[in-house]
Scaffold this active site. Structure first.
Site, PDB file in Angstrom:
ATOM      1  N   ARG A 108      -3.292   5.581 -11.844  1.00 50.73           N
ATOM      2  CA  ARG A 108      -2.955   6.827 -11.161  1.00 50.73           C
ATOM      3  C   ARG A 108      -3.741   7.995 -11.746  1.00 50.73           C
ATOM      4  O   ARG A 108      -4.201   8.872 -11.014  1.00 50.73           O
ATOM      5  CB  ARG A 108      -1.450   7.071 -11.279  1.00 50.73           C
ATOM      6  CG  ARG A 108      -0.866   7.801 -10.139  1.00 50.73           C
ATOM      7  CD  ARG A 108       0.646   7.858 -10.132  1.00 50.73           C
ATOM      8  NE  ARG A 108       1.328   7.821 -11.397  1.00 50.73           N
ATOM      9  CZ  ARG A 108       2.102   6.822 -11.806  1.00 50.73           C
ATOM     10  NH1 ARG A 108       2.292   5.768 -11.057  1.00 50.73           N
ATOM     11  NH2 ARG A 108       2.704   6.873 -12.970  1.00 50.73           N
ATOM     12  N   ALA A 109      -3.919   8.006 -13.060  1.00 45.66           N
ATOM     13  CA  ALA A 109      -4.657   9.092 -13.712  1.00 45.66           C
ATOM     14  C   ALA A 109      -6.103   9.136 -13.226  1.00 45.66           C
ATOM     15  O   ALA A 109      -6.696  10.212 -13.128  1.00 45.66           O
ATOM     16  CB  ALA A 109      -4.605   8.931 -15.225  1.00 45.66           C
ATOM     17  N   GLY A 149       0.797  -1.219   0.000  1.00 47.97           N
ATOM     18  CA  GLY A 149       0.000   0.000   0.000  1.00 47.97           C
ATOM     19  C   GLY A 149       0.833   1.274   0.000  1.00 47.97           C
ATOM     20  O   GLY A 149       0.305   2.368   0.194  1.00 47.97           O
ATOM     21  N   HIS A 189      -0.030   1.201 -14.136  1.00 48.80           N
ATOM     22  CA  HIS A 189       0.122   2.154 -13.030  1.00 48.80           C
ATOM     23  C   HIS A 189      -0.233   3.567 -13.480  1.00 48.80           C
ATOM     24  O   HIS A 189      -0.893   4.305 -12.744  1.00 48.80           O
ATOM     25  CB  HIS A 189       1.550   2.124 -12.478  1.00 48.80           C
ATOM     26  CG  HIS A 189       1.821   0.959 -11.591  1.00 48.80           C
ATOM     27  ND1 HIS A 189       1.664   1.003 -10.230  1.00 48.80           N
ATOM     28  CD2 HIS A 189       2.244  -0.294 -11.879  1.00 48.80           C
ATOM     29  CE1 HIS A 189       1.976  -0.173  -9.706  1.00 48.80           C
ATOM     30  NE2 HIS A 189       2.339  -0.978 -10.691  1.00 48.80           N
ATOM     31  N   GLU A 207       9.408  11.003 -15.602  1.00 44.52           N
ATOM     32  CA  GLU A 207      10.215   9.789 -15.517  1.00 44.52           C
ATOM     33  C   GLU A 207      11.692  10.153 -15.406  1.00 44.52           C
ATOM     34  O   GLU A 207      12.219  10.871 -16.245  1.00 44.52           O
ATOM     35  CB  GLU A 207       9.961   8.910 -16.731  1.00 44.52           C
ATOM     36  CG  GLU A 207       8.526   8.414 -16.771  1.00 44.52           C
ATOM     37  CD  GLU A 207       8.230   7.462 -17.900  1.00 44.52           C
ATOM     38  OE1 GLU A 207       9.179   6.881 -18.467  1.00 44.52           O
ATOM     39  OE2 GLU A 207       7.038   7.313 -18.219  1.00 44.52           O
ATOM     40  N   ARG A 210      -7.142   7.806 -10.127  1.00 42.98           N
ATOM     41  CA  ARG A 210      -7.150   8.068  -8.679  1.00 42.98           C
ATOM     42  C   ARG A 210      -6.749   9.496  -8.333  1.00 42.98           C
ATOM     43  O   ARG A 210      -7.318  10.099  -7.427  1.00 42.98           O
ATOM     44  CB  ARG A 210      -6.226   7.086  -7.964  1.00 42.98           C
ATOM     45  CG  ARG A 210      -6.773   5.680  -7.876  1.00 42.98           C
ATOM     46  CD  ARG A 210      -5.966   4.814  -6.932  1.00 42.98           C
ATOM     47  NE  ARG A 210      -4.598   4.636  -7.327  1.00 42.98           N
ATOM     48  CZ  ARG A 210      -4.136   3.594  -8.016  1.00 42.98           C
ATOM     49  NH1 ARG A 210      -4.948   2.630  -8.381  1.00 42.98           N
ATOM     50  NH2 ARG A 210      -2.853   3.509  -8.331  1.00 42.98           N
TER      51      ARG A 210
END
Length: 190
Positions: A57-58, A12, A53, A68, A60
């Site tokens: 993420r986009a 988490g 990911h 990067e 959330r």
């Protein structure tokens, strides 16, 4: 505030960092958040993982921009940190991996890495953390709790990561250990 979030795989850690970034973004309209991703897409599985990911993420945390930077983490922190911008570094473990175990087709910057994480790279990171004017969340793995690994390279990596985690923990005002999605505070603001 600088916070180090440690934990095992799928504990988490990244989700907690995203939640903190979301709270930061919601706190004031002038706030920005940037995720500095250190992973490199060396194979198909990793490319798919990175894409998943990014998509998750986009959804959330839509306001969290991604940058990067697999090697020059200190430079990225210096270049992007400011009082209204939260930086999330995800993750220190992959950054260390990039330095210690570069692939054959890695760029010229990895020449220094072939002999292991050089003190200048680690020292530069620690200086960048200490001097960052804005909030910083650093995510990393805690892998030294298990069985002692076989092979000197693996033991060397576990040792190097443990030392890096100790140094970063000293530089941060808050340290959180994630276990089964639950945050355990190891160090809190004084």
């Amino acid at each position: 505030m600088h916070e180090l979030i440690l934990g095992g795989q799928k504990s988490g850690k990244s989700r907690r960092a995203e939640q903190l970034a979301q709270k930061w973004l919601q706190a004031h309209t002038s706030h920005e958040a940037v995720l500095i991703a250190t992973a490199q897409p060396w194979d198909d599985e990793m490319r798919q993982r990175i894409a998943r990911h990014q998509q998750d993420r986009a959804v959330r945390v839509p306001g969290l921009r991604t940058l990067e930077e697999p090697l020059q983490l200190a430079h990225a922190i210096r270049a992007h940190s400011n009082a209204s911008r939260l930086l999330v570094v995800d993750c220190l473990t992959l950054w260390l991996t990039n330095w210690l175990m570069p692939h054959a087709d890695a760029d010229a910057a990895s020449g220094e890495a072939s002999a292991g994480l050089q003190l200048p790279a680690r020292a530069a990171l620690m200086t960048a953390i200490a001097q960052a004017p804005g909030p910083l969340i650093l995510v990393g793995n805690e892998i030294g709790l298990g069985v002692i690994p076989l092979g000197h390279q693996v033991r060397g990596f576990v040792d190097a990561l443990g030392l890096l985690n100790q140094q970063v923990a000293q530089a941060c005002s808050r340290v959180t250990l994630m276990v089964a999605g639950l945050p355990l505070t190891l160090k809190a603001d004084a």
